[in-house]
Design a protein around this motif. Structure first.
Motif, short mmCIF file in Angstrom:
data_model
loop_
_atom_site.label_atom_id
_atom_site.label_comp_id
_atom_site.label_asym_id
_atom_site.label_seq_id
_atom_site.Cartn_x
_atom_site.Cartn_y
_atom_site.Cartn_z
N VAL A 15 0.84 -1.20 0.00
CA VAL A 15 0.00 0.00 0.00
C VAL A 15 0.88 1.25 0.00
CG1 VAL A 15 -1.73 1.30 1.30
CG2 VAL A 15 -1.89 -1.19 1.14
N LEU A 16 1.92 1.23 0.81
CA LEU A 16 2.84 2.36 0.84
C LEU A 16 3.47 2.58 -0.53
CD1 LEU A 16 4.62 1.71 4.25
CD2 LEU A 16 3.10 3.62 3.71
N MET A 17 3.87 1.49 -1.18
CA MET A 17 4.48 1.59 -2.51
C MET A 17 3.51 2.21 -3.50
SD MET A 17 7.40 0.79 -3.93
CE MET A 17 8.19 0.29 -5.44
N LYS A 18 2.26 1.78 -3.46
CA LYS A 18 1.25 2.32 -4.37
C LYS A 18 1.03 3.81 -4.12
CE LYS A 18 -3.57 1.67 -5.78
NZ LYS A 18 -4.81 0.88 -5.54
N ASP A 19 0.91 4.20 -2.85
CA ASP A 19 0.70 5.61 -2.52
C ASP A 19 1.92 6.45 -2.89
OD1 ASP A 19 -1.77 4.92 -1.58
OD2 ASP A 19 -1.23 4.99 0.54
N TRP A 20 3.11 5.88 -2.68
CA TRP A 20 4.33 6.60 -3.05
C TRP A 20 4.39 6.85 -4.55
CZ3 TRP A 20 8.47 4.50 -5.99
CH2 TRP A 20 9.60 5.33 -6.09
N ARG A 21 4.05 5.85 -5.34
CA ARG A 21 4.04 6.02 -6.79
C ARG A 21 3.04 7.09 -7.21
NH1 ARG A 21 4.36 -0.41 -8.26
NH2 ARG A 21 6.64 -0.53 -8.57
N SER A 22 1.88 7.09 -6.56
CA SER A 22 0.88 8.11 -6.88
C SER A 22 1.40 9.50 -6.56
CB SER A 22 -0.42 7.85 -6.10
OG SER A 22 -1.00 6.63 -6.48
N SER A 23 2.09 9.64 -5.43
CA SER A 23 2.64 10.95 -5.06
C SER A 23 3.73 11.38 -6.03
CB SER A 23 3.19 10.91 -3.63
OG SER A 23 4.37 10.12 -3.54
N GLN A 24 4.53 10.42 -6.51
CA GLN A 24 5.57 10.75 -7.48
C GLN A 24 4.96 11.19 -8.81
OE1 GLN A 24 9.14 10.57 -6.69
NE2 GLN A 24 7.97 10.68 -4.80
N ASN A 25 3.89 10.53 -9.22
CA ASN A 25 3.22 10.90 -10.47
C ASN A 25 2.59 12.29 -10.36
OD1 ASN A 25 3.88 8.46 -11.69
ND2 ASN A 25 1.98 7.47 -11.08
N MET A 26 2.00 12.58 -9.20
CA MET A 26 1.40 13.90 -9.00
C MET A 26 2.46 14.98 -9.03
SD MET A 26 -1.48 13.17 -6.04
CE MET A 26 -1.78 14.93 -5.87
N ALA A 27 3.60 14.72 -8.40
CA ALA A 27 4.68 15.70 -8.39
C ALA A 27 5.21 15.93 -9.80
CB ALA A 27 5.79 15.23 -7.47
N ALA A 28 5.32 14.86 -10.58
CA ALA A 28 5.80 14.99 -11.95
C ALA A 28 4.83 15.80 -12.79
CB ALA A 28 6.03 13.61 -12.56
N SER A 29 3.52 15.58 -12.58
CA SER A 29 2.52 16.33 -13.34
C SER A 29 2.56 17.80 -13.01
CB SER A 29 1.12 15.77 -13.02
OG SER A 29 1.00 14.43 -13.44
N LYS A 30 2.79 18.13 -11.73
CA LYS A 30 2.89 19.53 -11.33
C LYS A 30 4.10 20.20 -11.98
CE LYS A 30 0.52 19.12 -6.87
NZ LYS A 30 0.67 19.22 -5.39
N ARG A 31 5.22 19.46 -12.04
CA ARG A 31 6.41 20.02 -12.66
C ARG A 31 6.19 20.28 -14.15
NH1 ARG A 31 9.05 16.20 -9.25
NH2 ARG A 31 9.20 14.70 -10.97
N GLU A 32 5.48 19.37 -14.80
CA GLU A 32 5.19 19.56 -16.22
C GLU A 32 4.27 20.75 -16.44
OE1 GLU A 32 3.58 15.92 -17.63
OE2 GLU A 32 5.50 14.80 -17.49
N THR A 33 3.30 20.93 -15.51
CA THR A 33 2.37 22.06 -15.64
C THR A 33 3.10 23.38 -15.45
OG1 THR A 33 0.55 20.71 -14.79
CG2 THR A 33 0.28 23.10 -14.70
N VAL A 34 3.98 23.43 -14.47
CA VAL A 34 4.75 24.65 -14.23
C VAL A 34 5.68 24.95 -15.39
CG1 VAL A 34 6.52 25.69 -12.77
CG2 VAL A 34 4.62 24.43 -11.73
N GLY A 35 6.26 23.92 -15.98
CA GLY A 35 7.22 24.13 -17.07
C GLY A 35 6.59 24.42 -18.40
N SER A 36 5.29 24.17 -18.54
CA SER A 36 4.63 24.38 -19.84
C SER A 36 4.21 25.83 -20.03
CB SER A 36 3.42 23.47 -19.95
OG SER A 36 2.48 23.77 -18.93
#
Length: 235
Positions: free
Chosen positions: A214-235
């Motif tokens: 469960v921790l692994m799944k939640d961690w992956r979700s948090s990493q994906n969210m962080a990556a999406s935010k970085r892409e939004t800021v950079g666009s």
């Protein structure tokens, strides 16, 4: 591709899925028509493969069905040998020994011609500077496996020393660094800790309250969210 190779390929594809997968998807992955796919599944079922499902609902290979190791392809054998050699040079002694033992067990049941392929593999792992670890990596792996809380004396990137209680759930092996993914009770969030900056580690008897999957799944979700935010800021 011969029919036997095609059936083995289909079994390998099915083994990658834990949930039912459509016949159309299986046909696309194995490169056959849907009609041929249905015939191949019927053939495998007649030969004892525990495949459940039907057209329109999807198919799943039930756990426990084992393919004989003698059916490894040359590429699969090379992957096993290369992986074993990487583990023996890039991880701790316990894992290195386990990799060698696993490869020996596989070699013991291979037919002579495939055993020769395994013994004569020319895929090599080059030298690299040894990773510096402040703690016992094997003990950390056991803590992850047993879902135990760990107390750390840790020095961060700025040289500040802190004491943390963490829930380690994954260990990343980079070229010269070992990175621990964990939930940090101090920060109430996921954090990454470099093994070479751990001054002391104590594995406690306390199990952390969430399963590591469960921790692994939640961690992956948090990493994906962080990556999406970085892409939004950079666009």
């Amino acid at each position: 591709m011969s029919r036997s190779e095609r059936l083995l390929d289909l079994l390998q594809v099915l083994r990658r899925y834990r949930q039912p997968v459509s016949g159309q998807r299986l046909a696309e992955e194995t490169g056959v028509s849907l009609r041929t796919l249905y015939r191949d599944i019927a053939s495998l079922q007649a030969q004892g493969a525990d495949i459940e499902g039907e057209p329109g609902l999807g198919y799943v290979l039930k756990p426990g069905f084992m393919l004989p190791p003698m059916m490894f392809s040359a590429e699969e054998i090379e992957a096993l040998v290369l992986g074993s050699r990487w583990v023996s040079k890039r991880t701790d002694d316990d894992l290195a020994g386990a990799a060698a033992n696993a490869l020996a067990k596989i070699a013991a049941v291979l037919p002579a011609e495939l055993r020769e392929e395994l013994d004569s593999s020319t895929l090599l792992v080059g030298p690299s500077p040894p990773a510096t670890n402040g703690i016992d990596i094997a003990a950390l792996r056991r803590a992850i496996r047993n879902e135990r809380k760990v107390e750390l004396d840790y020095v961060d990137n700025d040289g500040s020393a802190t004491q943390r209680t963490v829930w380690p759930f994954a260990l990343g092996f980079f070229e010269n660094v070992r990175m621990v993914m964990a939930w940090c009770e101090l920060r109430l969030d996921f954090r990454h800790f470099r093994a070479d900056r751990m001054q002391k580690m104590t594995v406690t008897e306390a199990r952390y309250p969430r399963r590591r999957q469960v921790l692994m799944k939640d961690w992956r979700s948090s990493q994906n969210m962080a990556a999406s935010k970085r892409e939004t800021v950079g666009s």
